[in-house]
Design a protein around this motif. Structure first.
Motif, short mmCIF file in Angstrom:
data_model
loop_
_atom_site.label_atom_id
_atom_site.label_comp_id
_atom_site.label_asym_id
_atom_site.label_seq_id
_atom_site.Cartn_x
_atom_site.Cartn_y
_atom_site.Cartn_z
N ASP A 56 -113.08 -14.07 -20.92
CA ASP A 56 -111.63 -13.94 -20.99
C ASP A 56 -111.02 -15.15 -21.71
N SER A 57 -109.73 -15.05 -22.01
CA SER A 57 -109.02 -16.16 -22.65
C SER A 57 -108.53 -17.14 -21.59
N ALA A 58 -108.48 -18.41 -21.96
CA ALA A 58 -107.94 -19.43 -21.06
C ALA A 58 -106.45 -19.22 -20.86
N ALA A 59 -105.98 -19.39 -19.63
CA ALA A 59 -104.55 -19.20 -19.32
C ALA A 59 -103.70 -20.20 -20.09
N THR A 60 -104.19 -21.41 -20.25
CA THR A 60 -103.52 -22.42 -21.07
C THR A 60 -104.56 -23.07 -21.96
N SER A 61 -104.40 -22.94 -23.26
CA SER A 61 -105.36 -23.53 -24.18
C SER A 61 -105.15 -25.03 -24.26
N ALA A 62 -106.20 -25.74 -24.65
CA ALA A 62 -106.08 -27.18 -24.81
C ALA A 62 -105.10 -27.53 -25.91
N SER A 63 -104.99 -26.69 -26.93
CA SER A 63 -104.04 -26.96 -28.01
C SER A 63 -102.60 -26.85 -27.51
N GLU A 64 -102.33 -25.92 -26.58
CA GLU A 64 -101.00 -25.84 -25.98
C GLU A 64 -100.72 -27.07 -25.13
N ALA A 65 -101.73 -27.52 -24.40
CA ALA A 65 -101.57 -28.72 -23.58
C ALA A 65 -101.32 -29.94 -24.46
N MET A 66 -101.96 -30.00 -25.61
CA MET A 66 -101.70 -31.08 -26.56
C MET A 66 -100.26 -31.03 -27.06
N LYS A 67 -99.74 -29.83 -27.25
CA LYS A 67 -98.36 -29.71 -27.73
C LYS A 67 -97.38 -30.32 -26.72
N THR A 68 -97.63 -30.16 -25.44
CA THR A 68 -96.79 -30.79 -24.42
C THR A 68 -96.78 -32.30 -24.61
N VAL A 69 -97.95 -32.88 -24.84
CA VAL A 69 -98.06 -34.33 -25.04
C VAL A 69 -97.32 -34.74 -26.31
N GLU A 70 -97.42 -33.95 -27.37
CA GLU A 70 -96.71 -34.25 -28.61
C GLU A 70 -95.20 -34.25 -28.41
N ILE A 71 -94.70 -33.28 -27.65
CA ILE A 71 -93.25 -33.20 -27.41
C ILE A 71 -92.78 -34.39 -26.58
N ILE A 72 -93.54 -34.75 -25.56
CA ILE A 72 -93.16 -35.90 -24.74
C ILE A 72 -93.17 -37.17 -25.58
N GLU A 73 -94.17 -37.33 -26.43
CA GLU A 73 -94.20 -38.50 -27.31
C GLU A 73 -92.98 -38.51 -28.24
N LYS A 74 -92.61 -37.34 -28.75
CA LYS A 74 -91.44 -37.24 -29.61
C LYS A 74 -90.16 -37.65 -28.87
N ILE A 75 -90.08 -37.24 -27.60
CA ILE A 75 -88.92 -37.63 -26.79
C ILE A 75 -88.88 -39.14 -26.63
N TYR A 76 -90.00 -39.75 -26.23
CA TYR A 76 -90.01 -41.17 -25.99
C TYR A 76 -89.77 -41.98 -27.27
N GLN A 77 -90.19 -41.45 -28.39
CA GLN A 77 -89.97 -42.17 -29.66
C GLN A 77 -88.54 -42.04 -30.16
N SER A 78 -87.82 -40.99 -29.68
CA SER A 78 -86.50 -40.69 -30.23
C SER A 78 -85.34 -41.18 -29.39
N VAL A 79 -85.57 -41.42 -28.09
CA VAL A 79 -84.45 -41.74 -27.21
C VAL A 79 -84.11 -43.23 -27.26
N LYS A 80 -82.93 -43.53 -26.76
CA LYS A 80 -82.46 -44.91 -26.66
C LYS A 80 -82.65 -45.38 -25.24
N LYS A 81 -83.28 -46.55 -25.06
CA LYS A 81 -83.46 -47.14 -23.73
C LYS A 81 -82.23 -47.98 -23.37
N LEU A 82 -81.60 -47.62 -22.27
CA LEU A 82 -80.41 -48.32 -21.84
C LEU A 82 -80.74 -49.51 -20.97
#
Length: 334
Positions: free
Chosen positions: A308-334
């Protein structure tokens, strides 16, 4: 019967052990703190090891390794187990750097082993229902999404722990709220642009990063989203919710852990009564997301035995990490 090892014998390992034994056999556990490994091994009648190297060299009858260690160790330990010939079930986040995620995926392909990512909130009944709405275009175009993550983590959660460390934890979005980022990606696709603010209001003595954030995102498909999160909800967790505003309807998944269908108003459609969700993971002084690890291991078994297919692929899990990194690189620290 599939034979498993658990790497890391902390709180979440208990949840893994419970569902491993319901679906296969727990053959070995491993932790650098001998007392933790010994206690879990005694509870489940299996072998205890105090390093991954000793586990691998002993060649126990292991086919799948479950990585339940601090976030910053996921990559190196996953690759170590894949190189040893084990399939791997890796707790969230897959890693805390996209480059490490890529190395993990490359190792799984090179060694012809499966790499499973734990994204148990995808199995929550209201989440499944909303994914169906989106997949079948019942909501029409999704205009905007609002995500609220209002949880509580006291100082003792971070003291004398890897939690709160940049190197081992990575940030609040990795440890507390990566499941929400995963669902945004699962529902809407990739993120185009991010802006926002983060700040450590109440935990500056015990953690290296923010305890609160206010994020605005634009997705590639044109949908906008806001993410408001904190671990400063007084005394206990308050809310974990996602609200979608679409061309043909509005729907909200809420409760503390995305476990309730709180609101629906949809053109010519009603989400039918849903089965009850699982209780949240209990960790003593705090609670975490809903416990759907049974579904994770049922899927692992189906992939290994039936193709069967994996419920969550490793590539999808990597995308989560990429989005979080994008958030941390883009936001302003107060």
């Amino acid at each position: 019967m599939t034979r498993y090892a658990i790497i890391g014998c902390g709180r979440i390992a208990q949840r893994h052990a419970e569902h491993i034994t319901a679906n296969g056999k727990l053959s070995a556990v491993c932790d650098i703190i001998p007392e933790k490994a010994d206690a879990l091994a005694k509870q489940y009648g299996c072998s205890a090891f105090y390093s991954i190297e000793k586990l691998i060299s002993a060649s126990p009858d292991v086919e799948v390794a479950a990585i339940c260690t601090p976030n910053g160790l996921h990559a190196v330990q996953t690759i170590q187990c894949l190189e040893a010939g084990y399939h791997v079930v890796c707790e969230k986040p897959l890693a805390i750097k996209p480059g490490d995620c890529k190395k993990m995926i490359e190792a799984s392909l090179k060694n012809n082993r499966h790499l499973f990512a734990v994204k148990q909130n995808r199995f929550n009944p209201p989440v499944i229902a909303v994914k169906k709405l989106i997949s079948e275009n019942i909501l029409g175009k999704i205009f905007s999404v609002q995500v609220n993550c209002f949880w509580n983590r006291k100082d003792d959660y971070y003291k004398n722990s890897w939690h709160g460390s940049n190197d081992m934890d990575g940030g609040t979005l990795f440890t507390q709220f990566s499941h929400f980022i995963d669902l945004l990606y699962w529902f809407l696709g990739d993120v185009k642009e991010v802006t926002g603010f983060i700040k450590n209001y109440h935990h500056s003595d015990v953690m290296d990063f923010e305890d609160s954030g206010c994020i605005a995102m634009e997705f590639v498909n044109g949908t906008t989203a806001t993410l408001n999160y904190t671990v400063n909800s007084f005394y206990k967790n308050m809310e974990g919710s996602i609200t979608l505003f679409g061309e043909n309807g509005t729907v909200k998944i809420g409760g503390e852990y995305l476990n309730e269908l709180e609101y629906q108003q949809i053109k010519n459609y009603t989400i039918p009564a849903l089965p009850g969700g699982k209780p949240a993971n209990q960790y003593g002084s705090y609670t975490g997301s809903m416990s759907n690890h049974d579904k994770i291991y049922q899927n692992v078994e189906a992939v290994i035995k039936n193709g069967d297919s994996a419920a969550t692929s490793a590539s999808e899990a990597m995308k989560t990490v990429e989005i979080i990194e994008k958030i941390y690189q883009s936001v302003k620290k107060l």
